[in-house]
Design a protein around this motif. Structure first.
Motif, PDB file in Angstrom:
ATOM      1  N   GLY A 107       0.784  -1.225   0.000  1.00  0.00           N
ATOM      2  CA  GLY A 107       0.000   0.000   0.000  1.00  0.00           C
ATOM      3  C   GLY A 107       0.816   1.274   0.000  1.00  0.00           C
ATOM      4  O   GLY A 107       0.301   2.346  -0.335  1.00  0.00           O
ATOM      5  N   LYS A 108       2.075   1.179   0.398  1.00  0.00           N
ATOM      6  CA  LYS A 108       2.958   2.350   0.414  1.00  0.00           C
ATOM      7  C   LYS A 108       4.203   2.064  -0.415  1.00  0.00           C
ATOM      8  O   LYS A 108       4.822   1.008  -0.261  1.00  0.00           O
ATOM      9  N   THR A 109       4.544   2.999  -1.271  1.00  0.00           N
ATOM     10  CA  THR A 109       5.748   2.878  -2.075  1.00  0.00           C
ATOM     11  C   THR A 109       6.552   4.168  -1.996  1.00  0.00           C
ATOM     12  O   THR A 109       5.980   5.259  -1.815  1.00  0.00           O
ATOM     13  N   TYR A 110       7.857   4.020  -2.143  1.00  0.00           N
ATOM     14  CA  TYR A 110       8.764   5.156  -2.059  1.00  0.00           C
ATOM     15  C   TYR A 110       9.804   5.014  -3.163  1.00  0.00           C
ATOM     16  O   TYR A 110      10.225   3.900  -3.477  1.00  0.00           O
ATOM     17  N   TYR A 111      10.232   6.150  -3.707  1.00  0.00           N
ATOM     18  CA  TYR A 111      11.193   6.135  -4.808  1.00  0.00           C
ATOM     19  C   TYR A 111      12.264   7.193  -4.620  1.00  0.00           C
ATOM     20  O   TYR A 111      12.000   8.278  -4.095  1.00  0.00           O
ATOM     21  N   ALA A 112      13.444   6.883  -5.097  1.00  0.00           N
ATOM     22  CA  ALA A 112      14.481   7.899  -5.200  1.00  0.00           C
ATOM     23  C   ALA A 112      14.103   8.876  -6.314  1.00  0.00           C
ATOM     24  O   ALA A 112      13.457   8.482  -7.297  1.00  0.00           O
ATOM     25  N   ASP A 113      14.491  10.125  -6.157  1.00  0.00           N
ATOM     26  CA  ASP A 113      14.149  11.127  -7.154  1.00  0.00           C
ATOM     27  C   ASP A 113      14.661  10.746  -8.542  1.00  0.00           C
ATOM     28  O   ASP A 113      14.023  11.035  -9.551  1.00  0.00           O
ATOM     29  N   ALA A 114      15.796  10.073  -8.590  1.00  0.00           N
ATOM     30  CA  ALA A 114      16.424   9.747  -9.875  1.00  0.00           C
ATOM     31  C   ALA A 114      15.605   8.770 -10.706  1.00  0.00           C
ATOM     32  O   ALA A 114      15.790   8.687 -11.934  1.00  0.00           O
ATOM     33  N   VAL A 115      14.712   8.021 -10.056  1.00  0.00           N
ATOM     34  CA  VAL A 115      13.952   6.997 -10.793  1.00  0.00           C
ATOM     35  C   VAL A 115      12.458   7.267 -10.781  1.00  0.00           C
ATOM     36  O   VAL A 115      11.700   6.551 -11.452  1.00  0.00           O
ATOM     37  N   LYS A 116      12.026   8.259 -10.041  1.00  0.00           N
ATOM     38  CA  LYS A 116      10.601   8.547  -9.918  1.00  0.00           C
ATOM     39  C   LYS A 116      10.004   8.826 -11.296  1.00  0.00           C
ATOM     40  O   LYS A 116      10.551   9.591 -12.084  1.00  0.00           O
ATOM     41  N   GLY A 117       8.893   8.181 -11.581  1.00  0.00           N
ATOM     42  CA  GLY A 117       8.232   8.347 -12.876  1.00  0.00           C
ATOM     43  C   GLY A 117       8.702   7.381 -13.938  1.00  0.00           C
ATOM     44  O   GLY A 117       8.062   7.242 -14.989  1.00  0.00           O
ATOM     45  N   ARG A 118       9.824   6.689 -13.684  1.00  0.00           N
ATOM     46  CA  ARG A 118      10.349   5.725 -14.664  1.00  0.00           C
ATOM     47  C   ARG A 118      10.306   4.297 -14.129  1.00  0.00           C
ATOM     48  O   ARG A 118      10.121   3.351 -14.904  1.00  0.00           O
ATOM     49  N   PHE A 119      10.509   4.136 -12.824  1.00  0.00           N
ATOM     50  CA  PHE A 119      10.537   2.806 -12.206  1.00  0.00           C
ATOM     51  C   PHE A 119       9.268   2.599 -11.382  1.00  0.00           C
ATOM     52  O   PHE A 119       8.737   3.546 -10.788  1.00  0.00           O
ATOM     53  N   THR A 120       8.812   1.350 -11.322  1.00  0.00           N
ATOM     54  CA  THR A 120       7.659   1.000 -10.505  1.00  0.00           C
ATOM     55  C   THR A 120       7.966  -0.253  -9.700  1.00  0.00           C
ATOM     56  O   THR A 120       8.339  -1.283 -10.271  1.00  0.00           O
ATOM     57  N   ILE A 121       7.815  -0.150  -8.398  1.00  0.00           N
ATOM     58  CA  ILE A 121       8.016  -1.288  -7.510  1.00  0.00           C
ATOM     59  C   ILE A 121       6.662  -1.920  -7.204  1.00  0.00           C
ATOM     60  O   ILE A 121       5.654  -1.222  -7.046  1.00  0.00           O
ATOM     61  N   SER A 122       6.645  -3.235  -7.131  1.00  0.00           N
ATOM     62  CA  SER A 122       5.407  -3.945  -6.810  1.00  0.00           C
ATOM     63  C   SER A 122       5.762  -5.270  -6.155  1.00  0.00           C
ATOM     64  O   SER A 122       6.931  -5.683  -6.160  1.00  0.00           O
ATOM     65  N   ARG A 123       4.777  -5.931  -5.604  1.00  0.00           N
ATOM     66  CA  ARG A 123       5.007  -7.235  -4.988  1.00  0.00           C
ATOM     67  C   ARG A 123       3.773  -8.102  -5.147  1.00  0.00           C
ATOM     68  O   ARG A 123       2.652  -7.606  -5.234  1.00  0.00           O
ATOM     69  N   ASP A 124       4.016  -9.404  -5.139  1.00  0.00           N
ATOM     70  CA  ASP A 124       2.950 -10.393  -5.170  1.00  0.00           C
ATOM     71  C   ASP A 124       3.187 -11.320  -3.983  1.00  0.00           C
ATOM     72  O   ASP A 124       4.019 -12.233  -4.066  1.00  0.00           O
ATOM     73  N   ASN A 125       2.484 -11.091  -2.907  1.00  0.00           N
ATOM     74  CA  ASN A 125       2.711 -11.879  -1.694  1.00  0.00           C
ATOM     75  C   ASN A 125       2.315 -13.337  -1.879  1.00  0.00           C
ATOM     76  O   ASN A 125       2.844 -14.216  -1.192  1.00  0.00           O
ATOM     77  N   ALA A 126       1.415 -13.620  -2.790  1.00  0.00           N
ATOM     78  CA  ALA A 126       1.032 -15.011  -3.046  1.00  0.00           C
ATOM     79  C   ALA A 126       2.171 -15.781  -3.704  1.00  0.00           C
ATOM     80  O   ALA A 126       2.239 -17.011  -3.596  1.00  0.00           O
ATOM     81  N   LYS A 127       3.061 -15.051  -4.399  1.00  0.00           N
ATOM     82  CA  LYS A 127       4.193 -15.678  -5.082  1.00  0.00           C
ATOM     83  C   LYS A 127       5.513 -15.413  -4.369  1.00  0.00           C
ATOM     84  O   LYS A 127       6.570 -15.810  -4.873  1.00  0.00           O
ATOM     85  N   ASP A 128       5.478 -14.730  -3.238  1.00  0.00           N
ATOM     86  CA  ASP A 128       6.699 -14.399  -2.499  1.00  0.00           C
ATOM     87  C   ASP A 128       7.722 -13.711  -3.400  1.00  0.00           C
ATOM     88  O   ASP A 128       8.920 -14.014  -3.355  1.00  0.00           O
ATOM     89  N   THR A 129       7.251 -12.792  -4.194  1.00  0.00           N
ATOM     90  CA  THR A 129       8.105 -12.147  -5.189  1.00  0.00           C
ATOM     91  C   THR A 129       7.843 -10.649  -5.234  1.00  0.00           C
ATOM     92  O   THR A 129       6.705 -10.202  -5.132  1.00  0.00           O
ATOM     93  N   MET A 130       8.941  -9.908  -5.390  1.00  0.00           N
ATOM     94  CA  MET A 130       8.864  -8.470  -5.573  1.00  0.00           C
ATOM     95  C   MET A 130       9.424  -8.145  -6.957  1.00  0.00           C
ATOM     96  O   MET A 130      10.262  -8.890  -7.479  1.00  0.00           O
ATOM     97  N   TYR A 131       8.958  -7.039  -7.518  1.00  0.00           N
ATOM     98  CA  TYR A 131       9.370  -6.671  -8.872  1.00  0.00           C
ATOM     99  C   TYR A 131       9.833  -5.213  -8.909  1.00  0.00           C
ATOM    100  O   TYR A 131       9.440  -4.388  -8.095  1.00  0.00           O
ATOM    101  N   LEU A 132      10.646  -4.919  -9.917  1.00  0.00           N
ATOM    102  CA  LEU A 132      10.993  -3.540 -10.228  1.00  0.00           C
ATOM    103  C   LEU A 132      10.893  -3.392 -11.742  1.00  0.00           C
ATOM    104  O   LEU A 132      11.733  -3.922 -12.473  1.00  0.00           O
ATOM    105  N   GLN A 133       9.852  -2.706 -12.186  1.00  0.00           N
ATOM    106  CA  GLN A 133       9.698  -2.408 -13.595  1.00  0.00           C
ATOM    107  C   GLN A 133      10.472  -1.133 -13.894  1.00  0.00           C
ATOM    108  O   GLN A 133      10.192  -0.083 -13.311  1.00  0.00           O
TER     109      GLN A 133
END
Length: 117
Positions: free
Chosen positions: A56-82
């Motif tokens: 529910g909460k995400t945070y980004y460094a200024d250098a990547v804000k707007g270009r990178f997206t962090i997400s997670r799937d707790n059912a798969k025990d996996t986090m992603y960085l697009q």
């Protein structure tokens, strides 16, 4: 502690996209905040993005804000960085990390991302 394994790195050109994955095992993945960090040659490790245990909460460094997206799937025990619109300055080893309340104590081995100009 939780064990973390990153994947998805590679060599791309400026403007391309990549999606990194971080697979977790061991302790309950869904109870941990997760983060991505990176380290370029000759530089210190720096924060890239973080996500709360629920997503529910995400945070980004200024250098990547707007270009990178962090997400997670707790059912798969996996986090992603697009990562979109990649730049040569994004070249680094990318590490995932886990910890309670964003105090990261578990780290993966890293995956190399190289962006050519």
């Amino acid at each position: 502690q939780v064990q973390l394994v990153e994947s998805g790195g590679g060599l791309v050109q400026t403007g391309d996209s990549l999606r990194l994955s971080c697979a977790a095992s061991g302790r309950t993945f869904s109870s941990y905040a997760m983060g991505w960090f990176r380290q370029a040659p000759g530089q210190e490790r720096e924060f890239v993005a973080a996500i709360s245990w629920s997503g529910g909460k995400t945070y980004y460094a200024d250098a990547v804000k707007g270009r990178f997206t962090i997400s997670r799937d707790n059912a798969k025990d996996t986090m992603y960085l697009q990562m979109n619109s990649l730049k040569p300055e994004d070249t680094a080893v990318y590490y995932c990390a886990a910890g309670e309340d964003f105090e990261f104590v578990s780290w993966g081995q890293g995956t190399q991302v190289t962006v050519s100009s």
